[in-house]
Design a protein around this motif. Structure first.
Motif, PDB file in Angstrom:
ATOM      1  N   GLU A 158      44.785  33.346  33.079  1.00  0.00           N
ATOM      2  CA  GLU A 158      43.502  33.081  33.735  1.00  0.00           C
ATOM      3  C   GLU A 158      43.121  34.228  34.658  1.00  0.00           C
ATOM      4  O   GLU A 158      43.913  34.648  35.510  1.00  0.00           O
ATOM      5  CB  GLU A 158      43.589  31.777  34.538  1.00  0.00           C
ATOM      6  CG  GLU A 158      42.248  31.245  34.972  1.00  0.00           C
ATOM      7  CD  GLU A 158      41.427  30.765  33.773  1.00  0.00           C
ATOM      8  OE1 GLU A 158      40.189  30.870  33.856  1.00  0.00           O
ATOM      9  OE2 GLU A 158      42.006  30.265  32.785  1.00  0.00           O
ATOM     10  N   ASP A 159      41.908  34.747  34.455  1.00  0.00           N
ATOM     11  CA  ASP A 159      41.340  35.794  35.306  1.00  0.00           C
ATOM     12  C   ASP A 159      42.290  36.986  35.439  1.00  0.00           C
ATOM     13  O   ASP A 159      42.470  37.542  36.530  1.00  0.00           O
ATOM     14  CB  ASP A 159      40.989  35.241  36.691  1.00  0.00           C
ATOM     15  CG  ASP A 159      39.902  34.171  36.628  1.00  0.00           C
ATOM     16  OD1 ASP A 159      39.204  34.104  35.603  1.00  0.00           O
ATOM     17  OD2 ASP A 159      39.755  33.404  37.591  1.00  0.00           O
ATOM     18  N   GLY A 160      42.884  37.391  34.314  1.00  0.00           N
ATOM     19  CA  GLY A 160      43.824  38.509  34.341  1.00  0.00           C
ATOM     20  C   GLY A 160      43.183  39.830  34.718  1.00  0.00           C
ATOM     21  O   GLY A 160      43.884  40.784  35.056  1.00  0.00           O
ATOM     22  N   ARG A 210      43.472  47.715  28.959  1.00  0.00           N
ATOM     23  CA  ARG A 210      42.387  47.347  29.863  1.00  0.00           C
ATOM     24  C   ARG A 210      41.863  45.981  29.429  1.00  0.00           C
ATOM     25  O   ARG A 210      41.877  45.653  28.245  1.00  0.00           O
ATOM     26  CB  ARG A 210      41.278  48.388  29.830  1.00  0.00           C
ATOM     27  CG  ARG A 210      41.717  49.747  30.379  1.00  0.00           C
ATOM     28  CD  ARG A 210      40.654  50.800  30.160  1.00  0.00           C
ATOM     29  NE  ARG A 210      39.476  50.536  30.983  1.00  0.00           N
ATOM     30  CZ  ARG A 210      38.347  51.244  30.866  1.00  0.00           C
ATOM     31  NH1 ARG A 210      38.255  52.199  29.953  1.00  0.00           N
ATOM     32  NH2 ARG A 210      37.323  50.974  31.649  1.00  0.00           N
ATOM     33  N   THR A 211      41.429  45.199  30.402  1.00  0.00           N
ATOM     34  CA  THR A 211      40.950  43.849  30.100  1.00  0.00           C
ATOM     35  C   THR A 211      39.495  43.693  30.519  1.00  0.00           C
ATOM     36  O   THR A 211      39.103  44.110  31.615  1.00  0.00           O
ATOM     37  CB  THR A 211      41.832  42.792  30.787  1.00  0.00           C
ATOM     38  OG1 THR A 211      43.143  42.841  30.213  1.00  0.00           O
ATOM     39  CG2 THR A 211      41.265  41.394  30.590  1.00  0.00           C
ATOM     40  N   ARG A 212      38.728  43.094  29.648  1.00  0.00           N
ATOM     41  CA  ARG A 212      37.305  42.866  29.874  1.00  0.00           C
ATOM     42  C   ARG A 212      37.093  41.750  30.895  1.00  0.00           C
ATOM     43  O   ARG A 212      37.737  40.705  30.839  1.00  0.00           O
ATOM     44  CB  ARG A 212      36.653  42.496  28.539  1.00  0.00           C
ATOM     45  CG  ARG A 212      35.145  42.371  28.556  1.00  0.00           C
ATOM     46  CD  ARG A 212      34.628  41.957  27.199  1.00  0.00           C
ATOM     47  NE  ARG A 212      34.962  42.924  26.163  1.00  0.00           N
ATOM     48  CZ  ARG A 212      35.829  42.692  25.187  1.00  0.00           C
ATOM     49  NH1 ARG A 212      36.452  41.533  25.106  1.00  0.00           N
ATOM     50  NH2 ARG A 212      36.085  43.618  24.278  1.00  0.00           N
ATOM     51  N   PHE A 213      36.199  41.977  31.837  1.00  0.00           N
ATOM     52  CA  PHE A 213      35.846  40.946  32.813  1.00  0.00           C
ATOM     53  C   PHE A 213      35.068  39.830  32.137  1.00  0.00           C
ATOM     54  O   PHE A 213      34.234  40.072  31.263  1.00  0.00           O
ATOM     55  CB  PHE A 213      34.979  41.541  33.930  1.00  0.00           C
ATOM     56  CG  PHE A 213      35.752  42.165  35.059  1.00  0.00           C
ATOM     57  CD1 PHE A 213      35.755  41.602  36.320  1.00  0.00           C
ATOM     58  CD2 PHE A 213      36.466  43.338  34.853  1.00  0.00           C
ATOM     59  CE1 PHE A 213      36.460  42.188  37.357  1.00  0.00           C
ATOM     60  CE2 PHE A 213      37.172  43.928  35.889  1.00  0.00           C
ATOM     61  CZ  PHE A 213      37.172  43.351  37.141  1.00  0.00           C
ATOM     62  N   SER A 214      35.331  38.605  32.552  1.00  0.00           N
ATOM     63  CA  SER A 214      34.534  37.473  32.110  1.00  0.00           C
ATOM     64  C   SER A 214      33.088  37.673  32.558  1.00  0.00           C
ATOM     65  O   SER A 214      32.828  38.228  33.633  1.00  0.00           O
ATOM     66  CB  SER A 214      35.094  36.185  32.706  1.00  0.00           C
ATOM     67  OG  SER A 214      34.245  35.097  32.452  1.00  0.00           O
ATOM     68  N   THR A 215      32.146  37.200  31.750  1.00  0.00           N
ATOM     69  CA  THR A 215      30.737  37.423  32.071  1.00  0.00           C
ATOM     70  C   THR A 215      30.336  36.792  33.399  1.00  0.00           C
ATOM     71  O   THR A 215      29.412  37.273  34.062  1.00  0.00           O
ATOM     72  CB  THR A 215      29.833  36.863  30.951  1.00  0.00           C
ATOM     73  OG1 THR A 215      30.130  35.468  30.752  1.00  0.00           O
ATOM     74  CG2 THR A 215      30.066  37.611  29.653  1.00  0.00           C
ATOM     75  N   SER A 216      31.024  35.723  33.811  1.00  0.00           N
ATOM     76  CA  SER A 216      30.662  35.079  35.069  1.00  0.00           C
ATOM     77  C   SER A 216      30.974  35.958  36.278  1.00  0.00           C
ATOM     78  O   SER A 216      30.446  35.724  37.368  1.00  0.00           O
ATOM     79  CB  SER A 216      31.387  33.735  35.207  1.00  0.00           C
ATOM     80  OG  SER A 216      32.781  33.896  35.115  1.00  0.00           O
ATOM     81  N   PHE A 217      31.822  36.963  36.093  1.00  0.00           N
ATOM     82  CA  PHE A 217      32.177  37.865  37.183  1.00  0.00           C
ATOM     83  C   PHE A 217      31.360  39.156  37.159  1.00  0.00           C
ATOM     84  O   PHE A 217      31.627  40.068  37.940  1.00  0.00           O
ATOM     85  CB  PHE A 217      33.668  38.218  37.114  1.00  0.00           C
ATOM     86  CG  PHE A 217      34.578  37.103  37.559  1.00  0.00           C
ATOM     87  CD1 PHE A 217      35.155  37.119  38.816  1.00  0.00           C
ATOM     88  CD2 PHE A 217      34.852  36.030  36.731  1.00  0.00           C
ATOM     89  CE1 PHE A 217      35.995  36.100  39.236  1.00  0.00           C
ATOM     90  CE2 PHE A 217      35.687  35.007  37.128  1.00  0.00           C
ATOM     91  CZ  PHE A 217      36.258  35.035  38.391  1.00  0.00           C
ATOM     92  N   VAL A 218      30.387  39.245  36.264  1.00  0.00           N
ATOM     93  CA  VAL A 218      29.607  40.462  36.091  1.00  0.00           C
ATOM     94  C   VAL A 218      28.138  40.130  36.303  1.00  0.00           C
ATOM     95  O   VAL A 218      27.607  39.202  35.693  1.00  0.00           O
ATOM     96  CB  VAL A 218      29.815  41.053  34.679  1.00  0.00           C
ATOM     97  CG1 VAL A 218      28.996  42.326  34.516  1.00  0.00           C
ATOM     98  CG2 VAL A 218      31.285  41.331  34.441  1.00  0.00           C
ATOM     99  N   SER A 219      27.465  40.889  37.176  1.00  0.00           N
ATOM    100  CA  SER A 219      26.071  40.587  37.494  1.00  0.00           C
ATOM    101  C   SER A 219      25.147  40.812  36.307  1.00  0.00           C
ATOM    102  O   SER A 219      24.150  40.102  36.140  1.00  0.00           O
ATOM    103  CB  SER A 219      25.610  41.427  38.687  1.00  0.00           C
ATOM    104  OG  SER A 219      25.784  42.814  38.420  1.00  0.00           O
ATOM    105  N   ASP A 220      25.462  41.793  35.463  1.00  0.00           N
ATOM    106  CA  ASP A 220      24.658  42.072  34.276  1.00  0.00           C
ATOM    107  C   ASP A 220      25.523  41.854  33.037  1.00  0.00           C
ATOM    108  O   ASP A 220      26.310  42.720  32.661  1.00  0.00           O
ATOM    109  CB  ASP A 220      24.138  43.512  34.310  1.00  0.00           C
ATOM    110  CG  ASP A 220      23.241  43.838  33.115  1.00  0.00           C
ATOM    111  OD1 ASP A 220      23.078  42.971  32.231  1.00  0.00           O
ATOM    112  OD2 ASP A 220      22.701  44.960  33.069  1.00  0.00           O
TER     113      ASP A 220
END
Length: 347
Positions: A158-160, A210-220
């Motif tokens: 979760e949220d790695g 590298r790990t992609r951020f979840s969309t909820s943590f990204v403003s765009d």
């Protein structure tokens, strides 16, 4: 990716007898009455929850403490028979998600369990910083690799991608999947290590991922945001810590991709899982296990599968300056990570 196959873990569950469940419900109802006008982030309420956790049977508290301190090979622990209380219909849009006072018994019972494992927290970027979050299918989100979707949810910690991911997460089932298709699955790194050769483990410990951020943590959401290069495994040799998302982790080299593929294959061979029923609560050691969920067909009629999720860390003090309000971690600054594609290298 194909659906998961797993070993059922219900046989190893800690089962609460009705009398014990009744005592927990009484404690939750008492707290809900006393703190009905408080935010769930209120310090006095959260401290009262910790005190009320004395209503949990001593055998359960002992098992939770052992899991907190030493973990287990599977990286997960299942409890059954927790009270959930009266429920509204399963929310199918965010606007229908209930406040904690609308589901007080399930909310406070879950937080009592989590208080034995650590200190509850949430993330401002996610679910509006709610301390206990609804996990149920939302209209228009079926294909998302997030908890609002209903397609196969790939194995992940979760949220790695986050600088301070939770140490433990729990999922309590309020309403089960009527078709019995949505299985929650986990795999612990201690179960997996014997299946990996030394070279694979060595590469997984290199900063080649590298790990992609979840969309909820990204403003765009149209901009792909990736962590800096980091290892998948860190820490002790016999019980390493783990950060990976088999949907969002990208290998930067051919050898890293091979190691990542071998890790996923080994995890799929050791999966433990269960179709959760009302009153079931599964705790995942997020530093040493991945979890996921098989796909299912939502109805959006108020009877869909409904879980609630909660996070905890072992100690709040290292995060004292990281909270924006209550126990909600402030938004992550990703400005320096806004890169449209991962860097590549050949090693």
């Amino acid at each position: 990716m194909t659906e998961f196959r797993c070993t059922d873990i219900r046989a190893t569950a800690h089962r609460l007898v009705p009398e014990a469940s009744g005592r927990i419900e009484e404690a939750a109802v008492r707290l809900a009455r006393e703190y009905a006008d408080h935010s769930l982030h209120d310090t006095d309420l959260l401290h009262a929850v910790e005190i009320a956790a004395a209503a949990l049977p001593s055998t359960l508290r002992k098992e939770l403490i052992a899991f907190r301190d030493r973990g287990n090979d599977a990286g997960a622990l299942l409890l059954t028979g927790l009270p959930v209380g009266p429920l509204p219909p399963t929310p199918d849009v965010v606007e229908k998600e209930p406040s904690w006072t609308e589901v007080p018994v399930a909310t406070l019972s879950q937080l009592m369990v989590m208080s034995v494992l650590g200190r509850s927290l949430s993330y401002s970027d996610e679910k509006s910083g709610r301390l206990v979050q609804d996990v149920c299918p939302k209209r228009g989100a079926a294909e998302r690799q997030e908890n609002s979707g209903s397609v196969l949810l790939e194995l992940h910690t979760e949220d790695g991608f986050h600088p301070h991911p939770p140490h433990f997460l729990s999922l309590i089932c309020l309403r089960g999947d009527e078709d019995g298709r949505a299985a929650t699955v986990t795999a612990g790194i201690r179960d997996v290590l014997p299946l990996l050769d030394a070279e694979t483990v060595r590469v997984l410990r290199e900063a080649e991922f590298r790990t992609r951020f979840s969309t909820s943590f990204v403003s765009d959401p149209s901009v792909e945001v990736l962590t800096d290069p980091m290892p998948v495994l860190t820490g002790p040799c016999a019980s390493p810590e783990l950060r990976v998302d088999f949907h969002g982790t990208i290998a930067l080299t051919p050898r890293a991709q091979e190691a990542l593929d071998r890790l996923e294959a080994a995890m799929r061979r050791t999966l433990k899982g269960i179709v959760l029923r009302p009153g079931d609560l599964i705790v995942v050691d997020n530093r040493r296990a991945v979890h996921g969920r098989t796909g299912f067909e939502p109805r959006y009629d108020g009877t869909d599968r409904w879980l609630r999720r909660s996070f905890a860390v072992s100690d709040l003090r290292p995060l004292d300056e990281q909270f924006s309000w209550g126990r909600s971690h402030r938004p992550v600054d990703t400005a320096h990570l806004r890169r449209l594609a991962p860097a590549t290298a050949t090693l």
